[in-house]
Design a protein around this motif. Structure first.
Motif, PDB file in Angstrom:
ATOM      1  N   UNK A  26       1.185  -1.162   0.132  1.00  0.00           N
ATOM      2  CA  UNK A  26       0.094   0.018  -0.048  1.00  0.00           C
ATOM      3  C   UNK A  26       0.936   1.202  -0.077  1.00  0.00           C
ATOM      4  N   UNK A  27       0.427   2.261  -0.252  1.00  0.00           N
ATOM      5  CA  UNK A  27       1.082   3.572  -0.263  1.00  0.00           C
ATOM      6  C   UNK A  27       2.156   3.912  -1.474  1.00  0.00           C
ATOM      7  N   UNK A  28       2.721   5.018  -1.349  1.00  0.00           N
ATOM      8  CA  UNK A  28       3.337   5.546  -2.637  1.00  0.00           C
ATOM      9  C   UNK A  28       4.476   4.818  -2.870  1.00  0.00           C
ATOM     10  N   UNK A  29       5.176   4.671  -4.103  1.00  0.00           N
ATOM     11  CA  UNK A  29       6.325   3.806  -4.390  1.00  0.00           C
ATOM     12  C   UNK A  29       7.432   4.601  -3.813  1.00  0.00           C
ATOM     13  N   UNK A  30       8.633   3.849  -3.613  1.00  0.00           N
ATOM     14  CA  UNK A  30       9.823   4.891  -3.085  1.00  0.00           C
ATOM     15  C   UNK A  30      11.015   4.578  -4.071  1.00  0.00           C
ATOM     16  N   UNK A  42      24.339  13.274  -2.033  1.00  0.00           N
ATOM     17  CA  UNK A  42      23.391  12.869  -1.161  1.00  0.00           C
ATOM     18  C   UNK A  42      22.178  13.542  -1.660  1.00  0.00           C
ATOM     19  N   UNK A  43      21.188  13.008  -1.059  1.00  0.00           N
ATOM     20  CA  UNK A  43      19.725  13.770  -1.042  1.00  0.00           C
ATOM     21  C   UNK A  43      19.582  14.633   0.149  1.00  0.00           C
ATOM     22  N   UNK A  44      18.773  15.586  -0.188  1.00  0.00           N
ATOM     23  CA  UNK A  44      18.382  16.582   1.109  1.00  0.00           C
ATOM     24  C   UNK A  44      17.141  16.613   1.398  1.00  0.00           C
ATOM     25  N   UNK A  45      16.713  16.339   2.525  1.00  0.00           N
ATOM     26  CA  UNK A  45      15.268  16.205   2.840  1.00  0.00           C
ATOM     27  C   UNK A  45      15.211  16.541   4.398  1.00  0.00           C
ATOM     28  N   UNK A  46      15.178  17.734   4.902  1.00  0.00           N
ATOM     29  CA  UNK A  46      15.228  17.975   6.280  1.00  0.00           C
ATOM     30  C   UNK A  46      13.973  17.781   6.791  1.00  0.00           C
ATOM     31  N   UNK A  47      13.773  17.092   7.943  1.00  0.00           N
ATOM     32  CA  UNK A  47      12.360  16.785   8.510  1.00  0.00           C
ATOM     33  C   UNK A  47      11.899  15.568   8.033  1.00  0.00           C
ATOM     34  N   UNK A  49      10.648  14.763   5.140  1.00  0.00           N
ATOM     35  CA  UNK A  49       9.294  14.655   4.655  1.00  0.00           C
ATOM     36  C   UNK A  49       9.088  13.616   3.811  1.00  0.00           C
ATOM     37  N   UNK A  50      10.009  13.513   2.585  1.00  0.00           N
ATOM     38  CA  UNK A  50       9.859  12.669   1.466  1.00  0.00           C
ATOM     39  C   UNK A  50      11.000  11.287   1.720  1.00  0.00           C
ATOM     40  N   UNK A  51      11.323  10.919   3.027  1.00  0.00           N
ATOM     41  CA  UNK A  51      12.265   9.771   3.101  1.00  0.00           C
ATOM     42  C   UNK A  51      11.675   8.733   3.882  1.00  0.00           C
TER      43      UNK A  51
END
Ligand code: CMC
Length: 429
Positions: A26-30, A42-47, A49-51
């Protein structure tokens, strides 16, 4: 898993980078960005939110639809038809128990409710006015100094014993932290009582008289524990996983989770809601506080409103609101001034353009505070009660991680500090 791939084209880099995409049940693909570090990025995702930081089979949330499933079962069905300890079994083992399994599980939890007698003296090191969450951070972490026989985390048996000890002893420690603050003797658990009844007995009982516990209030208490049992990768659960990923012992990991829960953006919100209602003080002042919440230059926020994941309604709040109505009716509380403020505030916020546009709805903590206050639980204990309920979620996630393959959690950063420079001797600065 799927055959889908994402392609990342980066300025200045000839070849595009292909990244695998995974699909859950279930849920969004990653998108798996694990290979980026090998490309110097690197990826940047403070908090976060999308990780997605892990793979999990315990709890699923669809924040847009207001869905919360534990092992596939909707939270409202569990709240209506199950009870806290059965939900604990479900979260820990993945299936609802048979009658025999349930009896055995409940019996085992009851057998672990007492704490080591030495822990009683441990409390004396705290000031009487210590916040109970401060005491809980300390005494739960200290359990690792008492139960050396269950600290080999690679052993399934040790992990199970630690889980039972934590679920069983949290209400005992929570009630002790309250009794200590009011100078009353600690109450030993009574294992003939249910989990929620026992907690109320240890909170409000005294050694001189038999405890009288209202079944309606015990049911409401059980429901509060159940509604807080798990909530996938929230701040405290992620903290428990991160602490556990280094191989730390379970009691220390849960103490870390308690610390993360304490803040007003997370579990501390239920206490903050009551303080806010008291500060508002009168229905006539609600508009002033709503205006403050909307003012970008004012840090004030309406406590109990908004959620990182739920952008429709919080399904726990729906059940909690019904439970609040039952408890208030049972106690004959209809004209409570704080309740009147809460009801009016909810009404105004639900019709206000700012809250509608930002999808800010009352969350679970908005209503749980009202019930807890009606039951007579002091405000400073609200977050402790959240911690008691959430312990099973923390342990279930910790156990899931340790039982599978895992690596130490080690986020990276976007560094914006000084470049390398030479040390300046003291007399030259
Ligand atoms: N009152 C007023 N404005 C708010 C509120 C609020 N309670 N919550 C969010 N906003 C605004 C926020 O200012 C921002 O506005 P803008 O886009 O103009 O900058 C926008 O809504 C989005 O907020 P955010 O802070 O980016 O959202 P987040 O996902 O980072 O934070 C939250 C979620 C729960 C921390 C936040 O809504 C909040 O602080 N709520 C009050 C505390 C609370 O009730 N917490 C309990 C959460 S439920 C229990 C649990 O599971 O822990």
């Amino acid at each position: 898993m799927s055959d889908k791939k994402a392609t990342l084209k980066i300025d200045g880099m000839d070849a595009a980078i292909e990244l695998p995409i995974y699909s859950g049940t279930l849920g969004p693909d990653v998108v798996d960005v694990g290979s980026l570090t090998g490309k110097g990025m690197f990826t940047y995702d403070p908090g976060f939110v999308s990780t997605a930081a892990c793979e999990s089979q315990i709890t699923y949330i669809d924040g847009g639809q207001g869905v919360l499933l534990h092992r596939g079962y909707p939270i409202d069905q569990l709240a209506e038809q199950s009870d806290y300890l059965e939900t604990c079994f479900l979260l820990l083992y993945g299936e609802l128990p048979t009658r025999a399994e349930k009896e055995e599980f409940v019996r085992t939890v009851h057998n672990h409710t007492m704490v080591h007698e030495q822990i009683r003296t441990f409390f004396n090191g705290f000031r009487r006015d210590a916040h109970p969450m401060a005491i809980m951070c300390g005494v739960v972490g200290a359990l690792s100094a008492f139960y050396h026989d269950s600290l080999e985390i690679s052993e399934e048996r040790d992990r199970q014993v630690a889980a039972f000890r934590l679920i069983a002893k949290m209400p005992t420690l929570a009630a002790m932290s309250y009794k200590f603050s009011i100078g009353q003797p600690f109450m030993y658990p009574d294992n003939t009582l249910s989990y929620a009844e026992n907690f109320l007995h240890m909170m409000f009982g005294n050694p001189c008289e038999p405890s009288t516990i209202s079944p309606v209030l015990a049911k409401a208490m059980d429901r509060i524990f159940l509604l807080h049992a798990d909530h996938e990768q929230n701040a405290s659960t992620s903290t428990v996983r991160l602490a556990g990923s280094s191989g730390a012992n379970p009691f220390a990991c849960i103490a870390a989770g308690i610390a993360a829960l304490w803040g007003p953006s997370h579990g501390g919100a239920n206490e903050a809601v009551l303080k806010m209602l008291e500060e508002i003080g009168d229905v006539s002042r609600i508009d002033e506080f709503v205006a403050r919440a909307k003012d970008k230059d004012d840090p004030f926020r309406l406590m109990g409103f908004g959620h990182r994941v739920y952008k429709n309604f919080d399904p726990r709040a729906k059940v909690m609101k019904e439970a609040a109505d039952d408890v208030l009716a049972e106690l004959g509380i209809e004209n409570d001034p704080l309740l009147a403020i809460a009801k009016r505030l909810e009404e105004i916020a639900l019709h206000d353009e700012y809250f509608i546009e930002k999808k800010l709805y009352p969350n679970v903590d908005f209503y749980s505070g009202i019930i807890l206050k009606a039951i007579g639980i002091p405000t400073s204990m609200f977050t402790v009660i959240f911690a008691v309920g959430r312990t099973v979620g923390w342990i279930a996630h910790w156990h899931e991680m340790i039982s599978g393959s895992y690596r130490i959690g080690r986020p990276r950063q976007l560094y914006t500090g000084h470049q390398q420079r030479d040390y300046v001797p003291l007399d030259k600065r």
